[in-house]
Design an enzyme around this catalytic site. Sequence first.
Site, PDB file in Angstrom:
ATOM      1  N   ARG A   1       8.000  -8.407  -8.309  1.00  0.00           N
ATOM      2  CA  ARG A   1       7.864  -9.398  -7.229  1.00  0.00           C
ATOM      3  C   ARG A   1       6.503 -10.087  -7.265  1.00  0.00           C
ATOM      4  NH1 ARG A   1       5.582  -9.147  -2.227  1.00  0.00           N
ATOM      5  NH2 ARG A   1       5.438  -6.857  -2.159  1.00  0.00           N
TER       6      ARG A   1
ATOM      7  N   HIS B   1       2.068  -1.302  -6.312  1.00  0.00           N
ATOM      8  CA  HIS B   1       0.904  -2.099  -5.939  1.00  0.00           C
ATOM      9  C   HIS B   1      -0.306  -1.510  -6.646  1.00  0.00           C
ATOM     10  CE1 HIS B   1      -2.006  -4.405  -3.697  1.00  0.00           C
ATOM     11  NE2 HIS B   1      -1.022  -5.050  -3.092  1.00  0.00           N
TER      12      HIS B   1
ATOM     13  N   HIS C   1       5.348   0.597  -4.133  1.00  0.00           N
ATOM     14  CA  HIS C   1       5.171  -0.413  -3.098  1.00  0.00           C
ATOM     15  C   HIS C   1       6.451  -1.133  -2.698  1.00  0.00           C
ATOM     16  CE1 HIS C   1       2.987  -3.287  -0.681  1.00  0.00           C
ATOM     17  NE2 HIS C   1       3.391  -4.307  -1.420  1.00  0.00           N
TER      18      HIS C   1
ATOM     19  N   ARG D   1       1.113  -8.211 -10.371  1.00  0.00           N
ATOM     20  CA  ARG D   1       0.880  -6.819  -9.984  1.00  0.00           C
ATOM     21  C   ARG D   1       1.253  -5.813 -11.066  1.00  0.00           C
ATOM     22  NH1 ARG D   1       3.059  -6.977  -3.723  1.00  0.00           N
ATOM     23  NH2 ARG D   1       1.281  -8.132  -2.879  1.00  0.00           N
TER      24      ARG D   1
END
Length: 584
Positions: free
Chosen positions: A469, A318, A434, A373
Amino acid sequence: MAMSLLDGSANLRCGWNLHIKKQHQHAAGLSSLIFKTGFLTDVTGLCAISSAAHGAVFRSVRAPVPKSISAARSARILCLQDSNSNTKYFDFVVVGSGVAGLRYALEVSKHGSVAIITKAEPHESNTNYAQGGVSAVLCPSDSVESHMQDTIVAGAYLCDEETVRVVCTEGPDRVKELIAIGASFDHGDDGKLHLAREGGHSHNRIVHAADMTGREIERALLKAVDDEPNIHLFGHHFAIDLLTSQGDDEIYCHGVDTLNTETRQVVRFIAKVTLLASGGAGHIYPTTTNPLVATGDGVAMARRAQAVISNMEFVQFHPTALADEGLPIKPTNRRENAFLITEAVRGDGGILYNQSMHRFMPLYDERAELAPRDVVARSIDDQLKKRGEKYVLLDISHKPREQILAHFPNIAAECLRYGLDITSSPIPVVPAAHYMCGGIRAGLQGETNVKGLYVAGEVACTGLHGANRLASNSLLEALVFARRAVQPSIDHMTRSSLDIHASTMWTRPVLPTSIESHVNAGDFVQDKNNKGRAAIYNVGVCRYSTFYKPIEDCRVEDWRVGGRVGGVFVPERVETDDGWTASM
């Protein structure tokens, strides 16, 4: 010597109904325990380990337990246990109490008894820490195709398209089910759900509860579980190993051995169906947004049970965790996990600056702060290395004060504890580990190659995320696959029968007296100096510090490794701690 607590003459209280609300069943009276050998050789590379296991080793003994698929013999189990309470029998056992495990348990509890085992308190899960929300197509101007495209682009085109379509199509219904269960999400002035936007998304499609969405979902699901008499919660039970057998060229799962970290005793759960929803492995890294329970033991157990593991190299960082070093008042104690600054801050107009207050994201990507991200994390990492700084700044203070406090009350309160008012000052942030995009390989029904073993949530690799993701797709995936695993689980349960003498087929893992005093709930090994450094160097945001030898001694394969490391591209110019450089 290992002790068997269940044999042919054991006194079974058959059909004993445990419908006593919230009474946690604990193991009783097992002393002088000794672990068998052969456990940590597989675990150490995949997970951080409970202090119960530090310096000890375990073994899962696989024996040919007879398999029966006679429907006539498959009566539902109200919950059996042996006379010493150290072996328990259920139709379904769920490892993990996050959104995937709880949602699945609520559905299968309509068809049989369910045990939910979790290593800490039931609410202590990654779900509880999720700030952003759940992505779903709920606006007429949005479309499944658009959500699919955003997911595939963010995943670097390494996503499984069929999985992406299934998740994006079924997502809206799963969100509506959450609302029906009792989850309360934010609404706009028009009375409709307020849909936020986050990095990588082309539309506003994030359902949220301020910046505490996961906490609200966990609250609603735990209340529903508490109201369901067929579900039994076992907190402070650390899963040790899956119980498996082999026959007809197939591997079968029959439950799980656990360590009750309060009573320091091994408790065996025998079940017709097992769901692993144990979360990720963030604490293999020195800095992570994950709570202490994210130690990767679910993946490690599955690997030892010969389940297929995929895509573990794709680790998402993250980009914006709170950088304590940049706060006006420094925390007195080091955090167990980094405080997350949700993606929604950038989605709501937050701007990233270096410490000279120069905006840098447009230099790296035309989507600027709304890039996926991995792009943002890599860009921040590059800024920090070039400038020799330890954090960058995320500024949302140009937005109206009331809007900031309404959308991000939890973040505002946490920063204010350390002297920072986010309505007037930028937030110091830095990337942190993350999310694991890989995990136990799952089919479209959450099934694995081990019969009777299903997976959902972060522990699973469904093919949805590819190499990275898309924001707020994690809770969505967990909901969709928890629901999809229900019917095949019920079918498997109906076909299966439970041999009450099966418990003796596996040698019990036991605890050595010499380390009994070190077994504490939630006391997980944090080997930051060794495993943590190795993880960040080898599968970190960028692979700068991997090689400690001259370039001429490195093979091409050393630098490419599939073209990607940690969910991000290996940089074109690689620099090591020794000063060696190379171009790809």
